[in-house]
Write a protein that holds these residues in place. Structure first.
Motif, mmCIF file in Angstrom:
data_model
loop_
_atom_site.group_PDB
_atom_site.id
_atom_site.type_symbol
_atom_site.label_atom_id
_atom_site.label_comp_id
_atom_site.label_asym_id
_atom_site.label_seq_id
_atom_site.Cartn_x
_atom_site.Cartn_y
_atom_site.Cartn_z
ATOM 1 N N HIS A 74 0.850 -1.192 0.000
ATOM 2 C CA HIS A 74 0.000 0.000 0.000
ATOM 3 C C HIS A 74 0.884 1.240 0.000
ATOM 4 O O HIS A 74 2.104 1.151 0.218
ATOM 5 N N MET A 75 0.293 2.387 -0.247
ATOM 6 C CA MET A 75 1.009 3.659 -0.265
ATOM 7 C C MET A 75 0.217 4.710 0.494
ATOM 8 O O MET A 75 -1.003 4.642 0.554
ATOM 9 N N GLU A 76 0.934 5.672 1.046
ATOM 10 C CA GLU A 76 0.312 6.800 1.726
ATOM 11 C C GLU A 76 0.932 8.085 1.190
ATOM 12 O O GLU A 76 2.146 8.255 1.238
ATOM 13 N N GLU A 77 0.115 8.953 0.669
ATOM 14 C CA GLU A 77 0.582 10.229 0.132
ATOM 15 C C GLU A 77 0.195 11.329 1.114
ATOM 16 O O GLU A 77 -0.938 11.371 1.586
ATOM 17 N N ARG A 78 1.165 12.206 1.441
ATOM 18 C CA ARG A 78 0.856 13.250 2.423
ATOM 19 C C ARG A 78 1.577 14.552 2.074
ATOM 20 O O ARG A 78 2.563 14.584 1.361
ATOM 21 N N MET A 79 1.036 15.650 2.624
ATOM 22 C CA MET A 79 1.643 16.977 2.499
ATOM 23 C C MET A 79 1.994 17.476 3.898
ATOM 24 O O MET A 79 1.220 17.293 4.841
ATOM 25 N N LYS A 80 3.156 18.093 4.034
ATOM 26 C CA LYS A 80 3.560 18.651 5.328
ATOM 27 C C LYS A 80 2.648 19.837 5.649
ATOM 28 O O LYS A 80 2.431 20.704 4.801
ATOM 29 N N ASP A 81 2.124 19.871 6.879
ATOM 30 C CA ASP A 81 1.222 20.965 7.222
ATOM 31 C C ASP A 81 1.995 22.264 7.411
ATOM 32 O O ASP A 81 3.227 22.270 7.557
ATOM 33 N N VAL A 82 1.282 23.367 7.406
ATOM 34 C CA VAL A 82 1.907 24.693 7.428
ATOM 35 C C VAL A 82 2.763 24.882 8.670
ATOM 36 O O VAL A 82 3.893 25.385 8.596
ATOM 37 N N GLN A 83 2.251 24.478 9.836
ATOM 38 C CA GLN A 83 3.003 24.650 11.078
ATOM 39 C C GLN A 83 4.334 23.895 11.026
ATOM 40 O O GLN A 83 5.391 24.449 11.372
ATOM 41 N N SER A 84 4.309 22.645 10.591
ATOM 42 C CA SER A 84 5.533 21.842 10.508
ATOM 43 C C SER A 84 6.508 22.437 9.505
ATOM 44 O O SER A 84 7.727 22.435 9.721
ATOM 45 N N LEU A 85 5.976 22.951 8.409
ATOM 46 C CA LEU A 85 6.816 23.539 7.371
ATOM 47 C C LEU A 85 7.554 24.769 7.892
ATOM 48 O O LEU A 85 8.777 24.908 7.726
ATOM 49 N N LEU A 86 6.825 25.668 8.544
ATOM 50 C CA LEU A 86 7.447 26.883 9.066
ATOM 51 C C LEU A 86 8.443 26.563 10.177
ATOM 52 O O LEU A 86 9.525 27.154 10.238
ATOM 53 N N ASN A 87 8.091 25.604 11.039
ATOM 54 C CA ASN A 87 9.007 25.216 12.117
ATOM 55 C C ASN A 87 10.303 24.634 11.568
ATOM 56 O O ASN A 87 11.385 24.848 12.128
ATOM 57 N N LYS A 88 10.205 23.900 10.476
ATOM 58 C CA LYS A 88 11.408 23.300 9.891
ATOM 59 C C LYS A 88 12.309 24.373 9.295
ATOM 60 O O LYS A 88 13.533 24.304 9.414
#
Length: 236
Positions: A74-88
């Motif tokens: 199986h596969m899981e496709e995801r996008m990094k959320d805004v909070q995680s993106l800015l924190n990174k």
């Protein structure tokens, strides 16, 4: 094989999420201006993830028809959320801007590919990278070189052209490829390490156990791979 599109972004919600994250922070209004095209960027990266999702679905279907074998469980496709993106971005020491996201953040979009056997991990990598429009940006093989915790997975950053009304743009997508056993282990280890309400003594105790289990699991998966190969050779 099942493709789950988890945490896919509501593109229209990006701007309000961004304003909420920056509200009351120093230079918040200035950062909003630098990130005003964030919604468009998310749409672009989501399209890139969809491109790879389609490629992987087609690969699995071909192997089902031609070889009576589904390399992908199986596969899981995801996008990094805004909070995680800015924190990174902040953690890496970069100013908050769309330009810095494109230059320095390689996992805005991601796909986790869970395979049935270890050999399937490298089969998928090989075939995916052989496609003329796919470019390898970075590779970290935590199967051949596990992390100190025992974590195993193959991580590749790959780019693909996404065609839009303004022309073609290259998009990076992180693809993590691992077996069912590795995925089960990683899920449990993540719960142990990142659940903040778990006692530190338990984290240390079960962390040591999980490390030994990772080695045992790798040995078992290798033996199961051998049995599968023997059965395949017999059938052929």
């Amino acid at each position: 094989m099942i493709l789950e599109r988890q945490n896919l972004m509501n593109i229209k919600q990006i701007s309000s999420d961004l304003e909420r994250e920056l509200a009351g922070k120093p230079f918040g209004s200035a950062n909003i201006k630098k990130l005003q095209n964030l919604s468009q960027l998310y749409q672009l990266y989501q399209a890139g993830a969809n491109e790879f999702g389609t490629k992987l679905e087609n690969l699995d279907s071909e192997f089902q028809v031609n070889y009576d074998h589904n390399p992908i469980h199986h596969m899981e496709e995801r996008m990094k959320d805004v909070q995680s993106l800015l924190n990174k971005l902040i953690k890496k020491g970069y100013d908050l801007s769309v330009e810095n996201i494109q230059k320095h953040i390689f996992d805005v979009a991601g796909i986790r590919v869970v395979t049935n056997y270890i050999d399937d991990v490298y089969l998928i990598e090989k075939i995916l990278l052989s496609q003329s429009d796919v470019t390898l940006v970075r590779c970290k093989d935590y199967i051949k070189n596990p992390k100190p915790s025992g974590y195993r997975s193959l991580h590749i950053i790959v780019s693909v052209p996404v065609f839009q009304s303004t022309g073609s743009k290259s998009v990076n997508v992180e693809i993590q490829i691992r077996t069912v056993g590795m995925d089960m282990w990683a899920s449990l280890e993540h719960k142990l390490r990142y659940k903040t309400d778990i006692d530190s003594a338990l984290v240390e105790k079960y962390g040591a156990k999980l490390h030994s289990y990772a080695d045992e699991l790798a040995g078992i998966e290798g033996k199961m791979q051998h049995i599968y190969q023997q059965l395949s050779d017999y059938k052929n």
